[in-house]
Design a protein around this motif. Structure first.
Motif, PDB file in Angstrom:
ATOM      1  N   GLN A  71       3.645  16.658   5.313  1.00 42.13           N
ATOM      2  CA  GLN A  71       3.633  15.531   5.983  1.00 42.13           C
ATOM      3  C   GLN A  71       2.476  15.102   6.054  1.00 42.13           C
ATOM      4  N   ALA A  72       1.090  15.682   6.098  1.00 41.95           N
ATOM      5  CA  ALA A  72      -0.211  14.931   5.959  1.00 41.95           C
ATOM      6  C   ALA A  72      -0.466  14.322   4.761  1.00 41.95           C
ATOM      7  N   ARG A  73      -0.031  14.743   3.818  1.00 45.76           N
ATOM      8  CA  ARG A  73      -0.194  14.556   2.445  1.00 45.76           C
ATOM      9  C   ARG A  73       0.672  13.222   2.056  1.00 45.76           C
ATOM     10  N   GLY A  74       1.704  13.181   2.668  1.00 44.72           N
ATOM     11  CA  GLY A  74       2.690  11.931   2.774  1.00 44.72           C
ATOM     12  C   GLY A  74       2.221  10.824   3.373  1.00 44.72           C
ATOM     13  N   VAL A  75       1.630  11.113   4.620  1.00 39.98           N
ATOM     14  CA  VAL A  75       0.966  10.114   5.447  1.00 39.98           C
ATOM     15  C   VAL A  75      -0.131   9.488   4.663  1.00 39.98           C
ATOM     16  N   ASP A  76      -0.921  10.637   4.140  1.00 33.96           N
ATOM     17  CA  ASP A  76      -2.320  10.166   3.351  1.00 33.96           C
ATOM     18  C   ASP A  76      -1.993   9.038   2.190  1.00 33.96           C
ATOM     19  N   ARG A  77      -0.840   9.778   1.429  1.00 34.65           N
ATOM     20  CA  ARG A  77      -0.394   8.857   0.417  1.00 34.65           C
ATOM     21  C   ARG A  77       0.023   7.408   0.675  1.00 34.65           C
ATOM     22  N   ALA A  78       0.899   7.149   1.785  1.00 29.63           N
ATOM     23  CA  ALA A  78       1.487   5.924   2.355  1.00 29.63           C
ATOM     24  C   ALA A  78       0.088   5.116   2.545  1.00 29.63           C
ATOM     25  N   ILE A  79      -0.788   5.913   3.435  1.00 30.42           N
ATOM     26  CA  ILE A  79      -2.018   4.807   3.649  1.00 30.42           C
ATOM     27  C   ILE A  79      -2.764   4.388   2.500  1.00 30.42           C
ATOM     28  N   GLN A  80      -2.987   5.195   1.306  1.00 32.16           N
ATOM     29  CA  GLN A  80      -3.657   4.875   0.187  1.00 32.16           C
ATOM     30  C   GLN A  80      -2.731   3.777  -0.560  1.00 32.16           C
ATOM     31  N   GLU A  81      -1.497   3.839  -0.558  1.00 25.92           N
ATOM     32  CA  GLU A  81      -0.606   2.873  -1.140  1.00 25.92           C
ATOM     33  C   GLU A  81      -0.778   1.588  -0.505  1.00 25.92           C
ATOM     34  N   ALA A  82      -0.668   1.585   0.881  1.00 27.75           N
ATOM     35  CA  ALA A  82      -0.760   0.340   1.547  1.00 27.75           C
ATOM     36  C   ALA A  82      -2.155  -0.220   1.276  1.00 27.75           C
ATOM     37  N   GLU A  83      -3.114   0.393   1.396  1.00 28.57           N
ATOM     38  CA  GLU A  83      -4.476   0.022   1.021  1.00 28.57           C
ATOM     39  C   GLU A  83      -4.492  -0.745  -0.221  1.00 28.57           C
ATOM     40  N   ALA A  84      -3.964  -0.017  -1.352  1.00 28.32           N
ATOM     41  CA  ALA A  84      -3.993  -0.439  -2.585  1.00 28.32           C
ATOM     42  C   ALA A  84      -3.369  -1.917  -2.912  1.00 28.32           C
ATOM     43  N   ARG A  85      -2.449  -1.945  -1.893  1.00 27.52           N
ATOM     44  CA  ARG A  85      -1.513  -3.509  -1.750  1.00 27.52           C
ATOM     45  C   ARG A  85      -2.152  -4.515  -1.168  1.00 27.52           C
ATOM     46  N   GLY A  86      -3.393  -3.992  -0.346  1.00 34.12           N
ATOM     47  CA  GLY A  86      -4.198  -4.910   0.279  1.00 34.12           C
ATOM     48  C   GLY A  86      -3.628  -5.277   1.906  1.00 34.12           C
TER      49      GLY A  86
END
Length: 128
Positions: free
Chosen positions: A5-20
């Protein structure tokens, strides 16, 4: 939270950050309010009141009395004579006495009555 779950949250944050999605957020680049100041015992209540723009009337009686006691010097400084100062102190003391004697909503009072003579002396000192 599991490791997966922690990896999934981290990935979601990184993707949102990449989208600005974290750019131009309100308050970005500004210091946090109250940073560097000591926390008051009832910090959470003051934070909530500020956030919701609540007035003193929304506080439980014990906290309202504490705030009035804290603000007393400024309240007294607006008065023009000793009789008015004593009247305000006595009116506040009546409500403090009532809260000390009977049950009151919220936390218990952590202070007692205000000495009217001391309040008047401090008021005179501030006026000089």
């Amino acid at each position: 939270m599991s490791d997966r779950q922690a990896r999934g949250v981290d990935r979601a944050i990184q993707e949102a950050e990449a989208r600005g999605e974290f750019k131009n957020l309100p308050g970005a680049g500004k210091p946090l309010p109250g940073i560097g100041q000591p926390l008051r015992e009832d910090w959470w209540l003051h934070q909530q009141a500020t956030r919701e723009s609540m007035g003193l009337d929304a506080l439980p009686p014990a906290l309202r009395l504490g705030k009035e006691r804290e603000d007393l010097p400024a309240t007294l400084d607006a008065l023009g004579d000793e009789a008015a100062v004593r009247a305000v102190v006595e009116e506040l003391n009546v409500r403090i006495r009532k809260a000390l004697i009977g049950p009151v909503d919220g936390p218990p009072l952590r202070f007692g009555l205000i000495d009217a003579d001391e309040a008047v002396a401090a008021w005179r000192e501030r006026r000089q």
